[in-house]
Design an enzyme around this catalytic site. Sequence first.
Site, PDB file in Angstrom:
ATOM      1  N   PRO A 149     125.325 130.405  50.116  1.00 55.03           N
ATOM      2  CA  PRO A 149     123.933 130.765  50.369  1.00 55.03           C
ATOM      3  C   PRO A 149     122.888 130.109  49.453  1.00 55.03           C
ATOM      4  O   PRO A 149     122.200 130.781  48.679  1.00 55.03           O
ATOM      5  CB  PRO A 149     123.935 132.281  50.221  1.00 55.03           C
ATOM      6  CG  PRO A 149     125.007 132.536  49.207  1.00 55.03           C
ATOM      7  CD  PRO A 149     126.065 131.499  49.482  1.00 55.03           C
ATOM      8  N   CYS A 150     122.757 128.809  49.574  1.00 52.10           N
ATOM      9  CA  CYS A 150     121.742 128.096  48.791  1.00 52.10           C
ATOM     10  C   CYS A 150     120.325 128.534  49.165  1.00 52.10           C
ATOM     11  O   CYS A 150     119.398 128.336  48.383  1.00 52.10           O
ATOM     12  CB  CYS A 150     121.898 126.584  48.980  1.00 52.10           C
ATOM     13  SG  CYS A 150     123.393 125.953  48.198  1.00 52.10           S
ATOM     14  N   HIS A 151     120.193 129.151  50.330  1.00 48.43           N
ATOM     15  CA  HIS A 151     118.862 129.625  50.726  1.00 48.43           C
ATOM     16  C   HIS A 151     118.367 130.755  49.823  1.00 48.43           C
ATOM     17  O   HIS A 151     117.186 131.059  49.808  1.00 48.43           O
ATOM     18  CB  HIS A 151     118.862 130.061  52.204  1.00 48.43           C
ATOM     19  CG  HIS A 151     119.723 131.248  52.493  1.00 48.43           C
ATOM     20  ND1 HIS A 151     121.095 131.158  52.634  1.00 48.43           N
ATOM     21  CD2 HIS A 151     119.404 132.555  52.648  1.00 48.43           C
ATOM     22  CE1 HIS A 151     121.590 132.362  52.878  1.00 48.43           C
ATOM     23  NE2 HIS A 151     120.583 133.223  52.891  1.00 48.43           N
TER      24      HIS A 151
END
Length: 180
Positions: A149-151
């Site tokens: 989850p780089c977001h």
Amino acid sequence: MNTMPGTIDLREAAAEDIRFAFAPFSLGTALVAASVTGVAAILMGDDRTALSRELAGAFPAARMTLDEAGLEAVVEKVVALLEAPHEGLNLPLDIRGGALERVVWQALRAVPPGETVTYGQIARALPVPATAQEVGAACAANVLAVAVPCHRVVKADGSISGYRWGVQRKRKLLNREAMA
């Protein structure tokens, strides 16, 4: 190919099969790719050709095979993740990257849905020395959208910055998680 009998051509030995499929979802089109180990890529975009090029760039030695029917159940689970990130993904992942990238991605997978962290916070929390810029570079190299989850990473001031698949998608993913 000119190889001596009994020798192995390293280019052939490095080749592997990657199967992939496309699926529409509320934020565009997803490309889901799988190796024998697990889901190797989850890419988001609007154009199948561009997504295919992105996949080929991520796995340059692989033999790519479009396998919509064979990956139907996997794609269904990935699309469910993209639509509701807080639900998680119960599939094996084939996470590939350099040592620092893998440490960053592991740290990101520990960030709960609905929460955000800064690039600097991640850098300081790692068991190896890293800068916020290096964390950002690891995020940019991630090919497992939402599963890694780089977001959930934001700038030091809390604002939303770059995202491999577009700032609009990042904002929408964060909003979905906040409302869950």
